[in-house]
Scaffold this motif. Structure first.
Motif, mmCIF file in Angstrom:
data_model
loop_
_atom_site.group_PDB
_atom_site.id
_atom_site.type_symbol
_atom_site.label_atom_id
_atom_site.label_comp_id
_atom_site.label_asym_id
_atom_site.label_seq_id
_atom_site.Cartn_x
_atom_site.Cartn_y
_atom_site.Cartn_z
ATOM 1 N N ASP A 43 -24.713 -123.201 -31.642
ATOM 2 C CA ASP A 43 -26.091 -122.964 -32.073
ATOM 3 C C ASP A 43 -26.730 -121.745 -31.392
ATOM 4 O O ASP A 43 -27.879 -121.445 -31.625
ATOM 5 C CB ASP A 43 -26.948 -124.207 -31.841
ATOM 6 C CG ASP A 43 -27.175 -124.509 -30.375
ATOM 7 O OD1 ASP A 43 -26.329 -124.109 -29.540
ATOM 8 O OD2 ASP A 43 -28.188 -125.159 -30.042
ATOM 9 N N HIS A 44 -25.974 -121.029 -30.578
ATOM 10 C CA HIS A 44 -26.484 -119.834 -29.908
ATOM 11 C C HIS A 44 -26.162 -118.607 -30.759
ATOM 12 O O HIS A 44 -25.012 -118.362 -31.092
ATOM 13 C CB HIS A 44 -25.861 -119.666 -28.528
ATOM 14 C CG HIS A 44 -26.417 -120.603 -27.497
ATOM 15 N ND1 HIS A 44 -26.558 -121.946 -27.698
ATOM 16 C CD2 HIS A 44 -26.872 -120.366 -26.241
ATOM 17 C CE1 HIS A 44 -27.066 -122.504 -26.616
ATOM 18 N NE2 HIS A 44 -27.271 -121.572 -25.716
ATOM 19 N N TYR A 64 -34.979 -115.968 -16.621
ATOM 20 C CA TYR A 64 -34.743 -117.042 -17.567
ATOM 21 C C TYR A 64 -33.349 -117.649 -17.443
ATOM 22 O O TYR A 64 -32.956 -118.497 -18.240
ATOM 23 C CB TYR A 64 -34.966 -116.546 -19.003
ATOM 24 C CG TYR A 64 -36.415 -116.581 -19.417
ATOM 25 C CD1 TYR A 64 -36.945 -117.702 -20.043
ATOM 26 C CD2 TYR A 64 -37.254 -115.518 -19.150
ATOM 27 C CE1 TYR A 64 -38.271 -117.752 -20.412
ATOM 28 C CE2 TYR A 64 -38.585 -115.556 -19.510
ATOM 29 C CZ TYR A 64 -39.088 -116.673 -20.135
ATOM 30 O OH TYR A 64 -40.409 -116.722 -20.493
ATOM 31 N N SER A 84 -30.162 -119.883 -27.287
ATOM 32 C CA SER A 84 -30.425 -121.048 -28.123
ATOM 33 C C SER A 84 -31.759 -120.795 -28.831
ATOM 34 O O SER A 84 -32.554 -119.949 -28.402
ATOM 35 C CB SER A 84 -30.519 -122.307 -27.260
ATOM 36 O OG SER A 84 -31.691 -122.254 -26.460
ATOM 37 N N PRO A 85 -32.045 -121.522 -29.903
ATOM 38 C CA PRO A 85 -33.347 -121.373 -30.563
ATOM 39 C C PRO A 85 -34.517 -121.642 -29.603
ATOM 40 O O PRO A 85 -35.553 -120.978 -29.675
ATOM 41 C CB PRO A 85 -33.306 -122.402 -31.694
ATOM 42 C CG PRO A 85 -31.844 -122.585 -31.987
ATOM 43 C CD PRO A 85 -31.159 -122.422 -30.653
ATOM 44 N N GLU A 86 -34.325 -122.574 -28.685
ATOM 45 C CA GLU A 86 -35.383 -122.888 -27.717
ATOM 46 C C GLU A 86 -35.626 -121.716 -26.750
ATOM 47 O O GLU A 86 -36.766 -121.399 -26.421
ATOM 48 C CB GLU A 86 -35.027 -124.150 -26.915
ATOM 49 C CG GLU A 86 -34.974 -125.417 -27.749
ATOM 50 C CD GLU A 86 -33.660 -125.575 -28.537
ATOM 51 O OE1 GLU A 86 -32.648 -124.887 -28.220
ATOM 52 O OE2 GLU A 86 -33.660 -126.372 -29.482
ATOM 53 N N GLN A 87 -34.533 -121.093 -26.273
ATOM 54 C CA GLN A 87 -34.677 -119.946 -25.382
ATOM 55 C C GLN A 87 -35.388 -118.802 -26.098
ATOM 56 O O GLN A 87 -36.251 -118.146 -25.515
ATOM 57 C CB GLN A 87 -33.312 -119.458 -24.884
ATOM 58 C CG GLN A 87 -32.659 -120.355 -23.877
ATOM 59 C CD GLN A 87 -31.251 -119.887 -23.543
ATOM 60 O OE1 GLN A 87 -30.433 -119.679 -24.442
ATOM 61 N NE2 GLN A 87 -30.966 -119.724 -22.260
ATOM 62 N N GLU A 89 -37.576 -119.004 -28.521
ATOM 63 C CA GLU A 89 -39.002 -119.345 -28.631
ATOM 64 C C GLU A 89 -39.723 -119.200 -27.289
ATOM 65 O O GLU A 89 -40.848 -118.722 -27.235
ATOM 66 C CB GLU A 89 -39.176 -120.758 -29.195
ATOM 67 C CG GLU A 89 -38.876 -120.858 -30.674
ATOM 68 C CD GLU A 89 -39.685 -119.861 -31.508
ATOM 69 O OE1 GLU A 89 -40.917 -119.754 -31.320
ATOM 70 O OE2 GLU A 89 -39.068 -119.180 -32.343
ATOM 71 N N ASP A 90 -39.071 -119.625 -26.207
ATOM 72 C CA ASP A 90 -39.670 -119.480 -24.877
ATOM 73 C C ASP A 90 -39.920 -118.011 -24.550
ATOM 74 O O ASP A 90 -40.972 -117.652 -24.006
ATOM 75 C CB ASP A 90 -38.776 -120.103 -23.799
ATOM 76 C CG ASP A 90 -38.756 -121.624 -23.855
ATOM 77 O OD1 ASP A 90 -39.623 -122.217 -24.544
ATOM 78 O OD2 ASP A 90 -37.862 -122.215 -23.211
ATOM 79 N N ARG A 92 -40.329 -115.550 -26.739
ATOM 80 C CA ARG A 92 -41.396 -115.050 -27.619
ATOM 81 C C ARG A 92 -42.776 -115.389 -27.067
ATOM 82 O O ARG A 92 -43.728 -114.648 -27.272
ATOM 83 C CB ARG A 92 -41.251 -115.638 -29.023
ATOM 84 C CG ARG A 92 -40.173 -115.001 -29.843
ATOM 85 C CD ARG A 92 -40.177 -115.516 -31.291
ATOM 86 N NE ARG A 92 -39.094 -114.914 -32.033
ATOM 87 C CZ ARG A 92 -37.975 -115.529 -32.364
ATOM 88 N NH1 ARG A 92 -37.791 -116.806 -32.064
ATOM 89 N NH2 ARG A 92 -37.034 -114.890 -33.037
#
Length: 115
Positions: A43-44, A64, A84-87, A89-90, A92
């Motif tokens: 997912d990365h 990070y 990852s999608p979470e990283q 967003e963080d 951004r």
């Protein structure tokens, strides 16, 4: 004893010269880092992260816990990394980050006379 030393010195110089020529140039002299292969979960995806001028993109990545694939300091001030999608967003949401874009292909488009 003097004869042994006088014979050994030219041999030692020749060996040193051969080894020096065979050694690769240090990566520290390169303007851009050498790409490094990193295994990442499925997912990365690879993202291009641009940070504001005056900030060191490598330091932002380090803060990070991200290991960049590339660090850019000439054309843009940022880094490429598998996130990852979470990283993503963080990053951004962080005020030191100017943009976070998914890496992708680019194509040239011609505009103007003769199109």
């Amino acid at each position: 004893m003097r004869n042994r030393l006088s014979r050994a010195l030219p041999v030692a110089v020749a060996v040193l010269a051969a080894v020096t020529v065979a050694l690769p140039v240090s990566a520290a002299t390169a303007s851009e880092p050498v790409p490094v292969s990193h295994a990442a979960p499925a997912d990365h995806s690879t993202y291009i992260v641009t940070v504001h001028p005056g900030l060191d993109p490598a330091d932002v990545a380090h803060d990070y816990g991200i290991t960049p694939l590339y660090v850019y300091r000439n054309t843009l001030n940022g880094f490429a990394a598998r996130l990852s999608p979470e990283q993503a967003e963080d990053l951004r949401a962080d005020l030191v980050v100017a943009s976070v874009e998914k890496d992708g292909g680019a194509t040239a488009t011609s505009f103007g006379p003769g199109v």
